[in-house]
Design a protein around this motif. Structure first.
Motif, PDB file in Angstrom:
ATOM      1  N   SER A 143      65.323 -81.714  54.238  1.00  0.00           N
ATOM      2  CA  SER A 143      66.144 -81.931  55.427  1.00  0.00           C
ATOM      3  C   SER A 143      66.460 -83.415  55.605  1.00  0.00           C
ATOM      4  N   PHE A 144      67.683 -83.699  56.024  1.00  0.00           N
ATOM      5  CA  PHE A 144      68.088 -85.067  56.300  1.00  0.00           C
ATOM      6  C   PHE A 144      67.454 -85.548  57.608  1.00  0.00           C
ATOM      7  N   ILE A 145      67.183 -86.853  57.660  1.00  0.00           N
ATOM      8  CA  ILE A 145      66.717 -87.518  58.871  1.00  0.00           C
ATOM      9  C   ILE A 145      67.828 -88.450  59.322  1.00  0.00           C
ATOM     10  N   ALA A 146      68.253 -88.336  60.564  1.00  0.00           N
ATOM     11  CA  ALA A 146      69.318 -89.194  61.091  1.00  0.00           C
ATOM     12  C   ALA A 146      68.731 -90.495  61.612  1.00  0.00           C
ATOM     13  N   GLY A 147      69.290 -91.632  61.173  1.00  0.00           N
ATOM     14  CA  GLY A 147      68.867 -92.929  61.675  1.00  0.00           C
ATOM     15  C   GLY A 147      69.375 -93.163  63.077  1.00  0.00           C
ATOM     16  N   PRO A 148      69.020 -94.294  63.681  1.00  0.00           N
ATOM     17  CA  PRO A 148      69.412 -94.558  65.072  1.00  0.00           C
ATOM     18  C   PRO A 148      70.918 -94.614  65.294  1.00  0.00           C
ATOM     19  N   HIS A 149      71.680 -94.897  64.237  1.00  0.00           N
ATOM     20  CA  HIS A 149      73.137 -94.938  64.345  1.00  0.00           C
ATOM     21  C   HIS A 149      73.793 -93.855  63.501  1.00  0.00           C
ATOM     22  N   GLY A 150      73.006 -92.824  63.158  1.00  0.00           N
ATOM     23  CA  GLY A 150      73.577 -91.637  62.535  1.00  0.00           C
ATOM     24  C   GLY A 150      73.526 -91.581  61.026  1.00  0.00           C
ATOM     25  N   LYS A 151      73.135 -92.657  60.336  1.00  0.00           N
ATOM     26  CA  LYS A 151      73.106 -92.608  58.879  1.00  0.00           C
ATOM     27  C   LYS A 151      71.967 -91.700  58.419  1.00  0.00           C
ATOM     28  N   PRO A 152      72.250 -90.715  57.537  1.00  0.00           N
ATOM     29  CA  PRO A 152      71.189 -89.815  57.076  1.00  0.00           C
ATOM     30  C   PRO A 152      70.317 -90.464  56.013  1.00  0.00           C
ATOM     31  N   SER A 153      69.051 -90.034  55.968  1.00  0.00           N
ATOM     32  CA  SER A 153      68.128 -90.478  54.936  1.00  0.00           C
ATOM     33  C   SER A 153      67.217 -89.316  54.577  1.00  0.00           C
ATOM     34  N   LEU A 154      66.369 -89.513  53.557  1.00  0.00           N
ATOM     35  CA  LEU A 154      65.416 -88.510  53.125  1.00  0.00           C
ATOM     36  C   LEU A 154      64.039 -89.163  53.017  1.00  0.00           C
ATOM     37  N   ALA A 155      63.045 -88.536  53.611  1.00  0.00           N
ATOM     38  CA  ALA A 155      61.694 -89.095  53.608  1.00  0.00           C
ATOM     39  C   ALA A 155      61.178 -89.229  52.181  1.00  0.00           C
ATOM     40  N   GLY A 156      60.614 -90.394  51.862  1.00  0.00           N
ATOM     41  CA  GLY A 156      60.004 -90.621  50.566  1.00  0.00           C
ATOM     42  C   GLY A 156      60.972 -90.914  49.439  1.00  0.00           C
ATOM     43  N   LEU A 157      62.251 -91.047  49.737  1.00  0.00           N
ATOM     44  CA  LEU A 157      63.244 -91.272  48.688  1.00  0.00           C
ATOM     45  C   LEU A 157      63.148 -92.694  48.157  1.00  0.00           C
TER      46      LEU A 157
END
Length: 257
Positions: free
Chosen positions: A83-97
């Motif tokens: 699942s994607f994680i949204a940053g404070p300004h909406g940019k998605p990331s992935l845990a542990g990437l």
């Protein structure tokens, strides 16, 4: 840019990739691959189709399918379904990437950037007539010249403004600050209007590069300073070729434009 080649070489683990996607041409092949391999979960597929406008939904789905394929190829299958994680300004990331990725789309074109780099941002705009004042265009183009001082903007006010915008948006997405704060920082908005930081590139720890996409599409990528601009690549347009591409793990490959 070179033409798409027939083979796929085993790529370097540290390569950075930027892919351009003609969404109409890729919709059928990517959906066929999704049906065969499950690129998206049912929930993520439904979310991609949940916005307003059938055409925009279809393009959003195609871009998401391509993003998941390329994430799995570059970083490993587990990340393709995380699942994607949204940053404070909406940019998605992935845990542990161990790296970063970014996607943007406009009309029927998308751009995806990814690789083992701390930060990456991309943006794309299709050519169109803008309703923008000369003062605002001058502010945008001045800021864009500041962030990419060695790259001339195209001729014509609308074309220059579109290329300027994608430079600034790519920078904002790589920074993770959001476009509003980036425009304020560069003097496009707010109390510093019209006065970007002094000196070309001053105050930046990212480099911004224009992507050579053709006369009707404007795109840019932002990367940490010292990382060279990557080749622009294009996805193959058959489900079999996409499956072959996905099987070659790691960023890189030979599908170059």
């Amino acid at each position: 840019m070179s033409e798409v080649s027939a083979g796929i070489a085993e790529p370097s683990r540290d390569a950075i990739e930027v892919w351009i996607l003609p969404l109409e041409d890729l919709a059928g092949p990517l959906r066929s691959l999704d049906a065969a391999t499950g690129l998206l979960s049912d929930q993520e597929r439904a979310e991609a189709l949940s916005g307003s406008g059938l055409g925009r939904n279809a393009h959003r789905l195609t871009a998401r399918l391509a993003l998941r394929l390329l994430i799995g190829r570059a970083f490993g299958p587990p990340f393709a379904h995380q699942s994607f994680i949204a940053g404070p300004h909406g940019k998605p990331s992935l845990a542990g990437l161990d790296g970063d990725f970014n996607v943007a789309h406009s009309g029927g074109t998308a751009v995806i950037g990814l690789g083992r780099v701390a930060r990456i941002g991309v943006d794309v705009e299709e050519a169109r007539v803008l309703k923008m004042s000369p003062v605002r265009i001058e502010a945008l183009t001045g800021a864009a010249r500041h962030v990419a001082p060695d790259a001339p903007l195209p001729e014509g006010a609308d074309r220059a403004a579109l290329q300027a915008w994608v430079r600034l948006e790519a920078l904002a997405k790589a920074d993770g600050l959001g476009i509003g704060r980036t425009l304020t920082r560069l003097g496009v908005w707010g109390s510093g209007h019209g006065r970007p930081p002094e000196g070309p590139g001053a105050g930046l720890d990212l480099s911004v590069f224009d992507l050579l996409t053709g006369p009707q599409v404007f795109a840019a990528v932002a990367l940490p300073r010292g990382v060279p601009v990557p080749d622009l690549r294009v996805l193959p347009q058959s489900a079999d070729a996409l499956a072959t591409l996905a099987a070659h793990r790691g960023a890189g490959g030979e599908f170059r434009r």
